[in-house]
Design an enzyme around this catalytic site. Structure first.
Site, PDB file in Angstrom:
ATOM      1  N   GLU A   1       0.836  -1.206   0.000  1.00 53.67           N
ATOM      2  CA  GLU A   1       0.000   0.000   0.000  1.00 53.67           C
ATOM      3  C   GLU A   1       0.871   1.257   0.000  1.00 53.67           C
ATOM      4  O   GLU A   1       1.992   1.238   0.510  1.00 53.67           O
ATOM      5  CB  GLU A   1      -0.882   0.017   1.259  1.00 53.67           C
ATOM      6  CG  GLU A   1      -2.317  -0.356   1.014  1.00 53.67           C
ATOM      7  CD  GLU A   1      -3.133   0.746   0.348  1.00 53.67           C
ATOM      8  OE1 GLU A   1      -2.582   1.565  -0.428  1.00 53.67           O
ATOM      9  OE2 GLU A   1      -4.350   0.796   0.596  1.00 53.67           O
TER      10      GLU A   1
ATOM     11  N   ASP B   1      -4.490   4.984   5.859  1.00 48.40           N
ATOM     12  CA  ASP B   1      -5.203   6.106   6.484  1.00 48.40           C
ATOM     13  C   ASP B   1      -6.303   5.523   7.382  1.00 48.40           C
ATOM     14  O   ASP B   1      -6.028   5.064   8.477  1.00 48.40           O
ATOM     15  CB  ASP B   1      -5.733   7.013   5.373  1.00 48.40           C
ATOM     16  CG  ASP B   1      -6.360   8.294   5.895  1.00 48.40           C
ATOM     17  OD1 ASP B   1      -6.400   8.484   7.115  1.00 48.40           O
ATOM     18  OD2 ASP B   1      -6.810   9.123   5.081  1.00 48.40           O
TER      19      ASP B   1
ATOM     20  N   ARG C   1       1.641  12.697  -8.324  1.00 47.83           N
ATOM     21  CA  ARG C   1       2.139  11.344  -8.046  1.00 47.83           C
ATOM     22  C   ARG C   1       3.626  11.220  -8.377  1.00 47.83           C
ATOM     23  O   ARG C   1       4.337  10.433  -7.758  1.00 47.83           O
ATOM     24  CB  ARG C   1       1.389  10.312  -8.895  1.00 47.83           C
ATOM     25  CG  ARG C   1      -0.039  10.065  -8.492  1.00 47.83           C
ATOM     26  CD  ARG C   1      -0.534   8.787  -9.165  1.00 47.83           C
ATOM     27  NE  ARG C   1      -1.982   8.693  -9.196  1.00 47.83           N
ATOM     28  CZ  ARG C   1      -2.738   8.250  -8.196  1.00 47.83           C
ATOM     29  NH1 ARG C   1      -2.190   7.873  -7.068  1.00 47.83           N
ATOM     30  NH2 ARG C   1      -4.046   8.191  -8.317  1.00 47.83           N
TER      31      ARG C   1
ATOM     32  N   ASP D   1      -1.408  11.099  -4.576  1.00 47.28           N
ATOM     33  CA  ASP D   1      -1.963  12.145  -5.439  1.00 47.28           C
ATOM     34  C   ASP D   1      -2.956  13.030  -4.714  1.00 47.28           C
ATOM     35  O   ASP D   1      -3.494  12.679  -3.657  1.00 47.28           O
ATOM     36  CB  ASP D   1      -2.709  11.505  -6.617  1.00 47.28           C
ATOM     37  CG  ASP D   1      -4.020  10.856  -6.178  1.00 47.28           C
ATOM     38  OD1 ASP D   1      -3.969  10.002  -5.281  1.00 47.28           O
ATOM     39  OD2 ASP D   1      -5.083  11.222  -6.706  1.00 47.28           O
TER      40      ASP D   1
HETATM   41  P1  IMP Z   1      -7.940   4.480   3.496  1.00 45.05           P
HETATM   42  O1  IMP Z   1      -8.894   3.470   2.882  1.00 45.05           O
HETATM   43  O2  IMP Z   1      -8.648   5.563   4.218  1.00 45.05           O
HETATM   44  O3  IMP Z   1      -6.875   3.824   4.340  1.00 45.05           O
HETATM   45  O4  IMP Z   1      -7.232   5.242   2.316  1.00 45.05           O
HETATM   46  C1  IMP Z   1      -6.904   4.569   1.165  1.00 45.05           C
HETATM   47  C2  IMP Z   1      -6.313   5.399   0.088  1.00 45.05           C
HETATM   48  O5  IMP Z   1      -6.589   6.783   0.229  1.00 45.05           O
HETATM   49  C3  IMP Z   1      -4.815   5.307   0.056  1.00 45.05           C
HETATM   50  O6  IMP Z   1      -4.382   4.110  -0.534  1.00 45.05           O
HETATM   51  C4  IMP Z   1      -4.477   6.536  -0.750  1.00 45.05           C
HETATM   52  O7  IMP Z   1      -4.629   6.275  -2.132  1.00 45.05           O
HETATM   53  C5  IMP Z   1      -5.533   7.527  -0.296  1.00 45.05           C
HETATM   54  N1  IMP Z   1      -4.962   8.429   0.735  1.00 45.05           N
HETATM   55  C6  IMP Z   1      -5.079   8.329   2.076  1.00 45.05           C
HETATM   56  N2  IMP Z   1      -4.400   9.322   2.695  1.00 45.05           N
HETATM   57  C7  IMP Z   1      -3.817  10.041   1.712  1.00 45.05           C
HETATM   58  C8  IMP Z   1      -2.949  11.206   1.715  1.00 45.05           C
HETATM   59  O8  IMP Z   1      -2.537  11.756   2.747  1.00 45.05           O
HETATM   60  N3  IMP Z   1      -2.570  11.654   0.482  1.00 45.05           N
HETATM   61  C9  IMP Z   1      -2.954  11.075  -0.684  1.00 45.05           C
HETATM   62  N4  IMP Z   1      -3.757   9.994  -0.723  1.00 45.05           N
HETATM   63  C10 IMP Z   1      -4.185   9.482   0.463  1.00 45.05           C
HETATM   64 MG    MG Z   2      -5.168   7.638  -3.993  1.00 45.60          MG
END
Ligand code: IMP
Ligand code: MG
Length: 181
Positions: free
Chosen positions: A105, A109, A171, A165
């Site tokens: 990954e 987040d 990116r 991004d």
């Molecule tokens: P999650 O499902 O909330 O853990 O987030 C998944 C996706 O959100 C990550 O794989 C990233 O593509 C995007 N993402 C989360 N935080 C960030 C950030 O700080 N900058 C850019 N993309 C993020």
């Molecule tokens: Mg993303």
């Protein structure tokens, strides 16, 4: 919070430099090689597109053993807020049953995307199933997901570059940066 519509490359400050990233990924590659080289099951690495593309390709070059590849593309993020919906655009094309699988990954987040992916992959009965993330937003609990390999820890702020991004931009910055609000 900065107005993200106004993010320009000039405003992005370096958090983790190109050199720091290269060094850290090399160390992770060595660690993975050590951890998996003695095991009988083959190693299979799953790239979560698009954000992991640079981390994935560098990490695999830094692993000194045989490894097979597959790619997943899911979308869960709209703008800077997690949308809560997971949309599967493409899925693994290799059997992973009995293999040592590591999901790669870009950034962990909320963990929602990964939770979904791990849930589905575990149904194929891999020998082991682990996570490597370039960045771990450590203040979040990620639905209890504990990544085995972490590049960098970060506080909960929006990051850009090295695959990360904002609306498909930035990116290809060779470093990981942030915009000061
Ligand atoms: P999650 O499902 O909330 O853990 O987030 C998944 C996706 O959100 C990550 O794989 C990233 O593509 C995007 N993402 C989360 N935080 C960030 C950030 O700080 N900058 C850019 N993309 C993020
Ligand atoms: Mg993303």
């Amino acid at each position: 919070m900065p107005n993200r519509m106004e993010i320009t490359r000039e405003r992005i400050k370096v958090l983790f430099s190109e050199e720091q990233i290269a060094k850290r990924i090399k160390a992770l590659g060595q660690q993975i090689t050590q951890d998996y080289a003695g095991l009988d099951s083959p190693l299979h690495m799953v790239c979560v597109l698009k954000g992991s593309v640079h981390f994935y390709s560098q990490l695999l070059l830094d692993i000194d053993m045989d490894v097979s590849y597959s790619f997943i593309q899911v979308a869960s993020y709209k703008g800077t807020q997690s949308s809560g919906r997971i949309n599967v655009k493409s899925w693994i094309d290799e059997p992973v049953q009995g293999k040592n699988v590591i999901v790669i990954e870009d950034i962990l987040d909320t963990g929602q995307t990964l939770k979904y992916i791990l849930n589905y992959l575990s149904r194929y009965k891999p020998a082991t199933l682990e996570v490597a993330t370039l960045v771990d937003k450590y203040e979040k609990d990620h639905y209890g997901i504990i990544p085995k390999y972490v590049g960098f820890q970060s506080q909960d702020r929006f990051l850009l570059g090295y695959g990360l991004d904002f609306e498909q931009k930035f990116r290809n910055l060779p470093f990981i940066g942030y915009v000061e609000g």
